[in-house]
Design a protein around this motif. Structure first.
Motif, PDB file in Angstrom:
ATOM      1  N   MET A   1       0.835  -1.194   0.000  1.00 15.55           N
ATOM      2  CA  MET A   1       0.000   0.000   0.000  1.00 15.55           C
ATOM      3  C   MET A   1       0.870   1.244   0.000  1.00 15.55           C
ATOM      4  N   ALA A   2       1.931   1.273   0.807  1.00 15.15           N
ATOM      5  CA  ALA A   2       2.766   2.455   0.888  1.00 15.15           C
ATOM      6  C   ALA A   2       3.731   2.497  -0.267  1.00 15.15           C
ATOM      7  N   GLY A   3       4.205   3.703  -0.595  1.00 14.59           N
ATOM      8  CA  GLY A   3       5.156   3.841  -1.687  1.00 14.59           C
ATOM      9  C   GLY A   3       6.536   3.467  -1.217  1.00 14.59           C
ATOM     10  N   SER A   4       6.912   2.209  -1.399  1.00 16.07           N
ATOM     11  CA  SER A   4       8.178   1.714  -0.866  1.00 16.07           C
ATOM     12  C   SER A   4       9.376   2.438  -1.438  1.00 16.07           C
ATOM     13  N   ALA A   5       9.335   2.752  -2.731  1.00 13.93           N
ATOM     14  CA  ALA A   5      10.462   3.442  -3.347  1.00 13.93           C
ATOM     15  C   ALA A   5      10.639   4.825  -2.732  1.00 13.93           C
ATOM     16  N   MET A   6       9.517   5.513  -2.532  1.00 12.17           N
ATOM     17  CA  MET A   6       9.601   6.847  -1.926  1.00 12.17           C
ATOM     18  C   MET A   6      10.058   6.758  -0.481  1.00 12.17           C
ATOM     19  N   TYR A  74      -9.112   5.314   5.791  1.00 10.93           N
ATOM     20  CA  TYR A  74      -9.514   4.080   5.107  1.00 10.93           C
ATOM     21  C   TYR A  74      -8.329   3.162   4.833  1.00 10.93           C
ATOM     22  N   CYS A  75      -7.153   3.556   5.259  1.00 13.06           N
ATOM     23  CA  CYS A  75      -5.950   2.737   5.092  1.00 13.06           C
ATOM     24  C   CYS A  75      -6.177   1.379   5.755  1.00 13.06           C
ATOM     25  N   PRO A  76      -6.027   0.274   5.021  1.00  9.65           N
ATOM     26  CA  PRO A  76      -6.375  -1.028   5.571  1.00  9.65           C
ATOM     27  C   PRO A  76      -5.357  -1.635   6.518  1.00  9.65           C
ATOM     28  N   ASP A  77      -4.119  -1.164   6.511  1.00 13.68           N
ATOM     29  CA  ASP A  77      -3.126  -1.859   7.321  1.00 13.68           C
ATOM     30  C   ASP A  77      -2.074  -0.942   7.940  1.00 13.68           C
ATOM     31  N   VAL A  78      -1.256  -0.293   7.124  1.00 15.48           N
ATOM     32  CA  VAL A  78      -0.087   0.417   7.631  1.00 15.48           C
ATOM     33  C   VAL A  78      -0.443   1.558   8.585  1.00 15.48           C
ATOM     34  N   CYS A  79      -1.338   2.438   8.169  1.00 15.00           N
ATOM     35  CA  CYS A  79      -1.634   3.628   8.977  1.00 15.00           C
ATOM     36  C   CYS A  79      -2.125   3.303  10.392  1.00 15.00           C
ATOM     37  N   PRO A  80      -3.118   2.445  10.545  1.00 13.15           N
ATOM     38  CA  PRO A  80      -3.578   2.175  11.909  1.00 13.15           C
ATOM     39  C   PRO A  80      -2.523   1.501  12.781  1.00 13.15           C
ATOM     40  N   VAL A  81      -1.702   0.650  12.170  1.00 10.67           N
ATOM     41  CA  VAL A  81      -0.637  -0.011  12.941  1.00 10.67           C
ATOM     42  C   VAL A  81       0.405   1.009  13.378  1.00 10.67           C
ATOM     43  N   ASP A  82       0.804   1.875  12.457  1.00  5.19           N
ATOM     44  CA  ASP A  82       1.777   2.908  12.806  1.00  5.19           C
ATOM     45  C   ASP A  82       1.255   3.827  13.900  1.00  5.19           C
ATOM     46  N   LEU A  83       0.021   4.287  13.747  1.00  6.79           N
ATOM     47  CA  LEU A  83      -0.549   5.186  14.745  1.00  6.79           C
ATOM     48  C   LEU A  83      -0.671   4.523  16.104  1.00  6.79           C
ATOM     49  N   TYR A 164     -11.321   2.913  -3.273  1.00  6.69           N
ATOM     50  CA  TYR A 164      -9.956   3.069  -3.767  1.00  6.69           C
ATOM     51  C   TYR A 164      -8.989   3.083  -2.590  1.00  6.69           C
ATOM     52  N   LEU A 165      -7.722   2.846  -2.903  1.00  8.68           N
ATOM     53  CA  LEU A 165      -6.646   2.959  -1.929  1.00  8.68           C
ATOM     54  C   LEU A 165      -5.811   4.173  -2.295  1.00  8.68           C
ATOM     55  N   VAL A 166      -5.013   4.624  -1.353  1.00  5.70           N
ATOM     56  CA  VAL A 166      -4.116   5.746  -1.609  1.00  5.70           C
ATOM     57  C   VAL A 166      -2.692   5.292  -1.307  1.00  5.70           C
ATOM     58  N   ASP A 167      -1.897   5.225  -2.348  1.00  3.95           N
ATOM     59  CA  ASP A 167      -0.484   4.887  -2.185  1.00  3.95           C
ATOM     60  C   ASP A 167       0.217   6.111  -1.611  1.00  3.95           C
ATOM     61  N   HIS A 168       1.012   5.932  -0.563  1.00  5.55           N
ATOM     62  CA  HIS A 168       1.663   7.101   0.041  1.00  5.55           C
ATOM     63  C   HIS A 168       2.953   6.726   0.741  1.00  5.55           C
TER      64      HIS A 168
END
Length: 204
Positions: A1-6, A74-83, A164-168
């Motif tokens: 989901m996250a922009g790994s390259a960035m 609406y982030c399904p995984d990374v955002c809630p875990v990080d927060l 939709y998802l948002v790559d970030h």
């Protein structure tokens, strides 16, 4: 989901800057004013809308350390875990060093303004920490603040699909009371590690 390259680019740049500062005598003896991101062109003035529907500018946080994380509800995984980890770390610090923790203001800035209304943000941030402030705005406002903070995001929506998802990119910034960047906080760390890192930079 996250922009790994960035993510890699952001963290590599921060590491390179940290090593450069260390070579110039800004290493282990860094004060909160001389963190690894000191002098970096990250952040800047903004005016957004908080979870109560009030317009809030960066000047409202003057004198506070700012822990800034960009994501979306609406982030399904990374955002809630990080927060969850970041706010757990802040809670650890609140117990061990309440005066230091009180100087830190956590901010969650949405990169999905179409869905993240103040009402949506209000219930979301409350689930992580009572002092976590959620910020949203118009698409133009979010694009401007994301650019100034070096945050990448891109909506990924298939033709005909409603959702939709948002790559970030994924990074947690700590800014000083003057609004200048200090360091990246490792959201992958344990609560104790995150608390120690926060105290390292905000406890001086």
């Amino acid at each position: 989901m996250a922009g790994s390259a960035m993510n890699i680019l952001i963290r590599t740049a921060a590491l390179a800057l940290s090593l450069l500062l260390a070579a110039c005598g800004g290493g282990a003896g860094n004060s909160a004013a001389e963190g690894p991101l000191a002098g970096a062109s990250i952040g800047g003035p903004f005016t957004l809308t908080d979870q109560d529907g009030k317009r809030v500018s960066d000047t409202a946080f003057a004198g506070k350390y700012r822990l800034v994380y960009f994501g979306y509800t609406y982030c399904p995984d990374v955002c809630p875990v990080d927060l969850q980890k970041l706010m757990a770390g802040l809670r650890v610090l609140e117990k061990s060093d309440p005066a230091v923790a009180a100087r830190i203001q956590p901010l969650f800035i949405s990169i999905d303004p179409d869905r993240d209304t103040p009402a949506v943000l209000k219930s979301y941030v409350a689930a992580f920490h009572p002092r976590l402030i959620g910020l949203t705005g118009t698409p133009a406002e979010i694009a401007a603040v994301a650019k100034s903070f070096g945050v990448y995001y891109h909506k990924q929506q298939q033709d005909g699909a409603a959702e939709y998802l948002v790559d970030h990119s994924r990074a947690t910034y700590l800014f000083g009371p003057d609004g200048k960047p200090i360091a990246l906080i490792p959201e992958d760390g344990t609560p104790a590690e995150i608390a120690a890192e926060l105290k390292r930079w905000a406890g001086g």
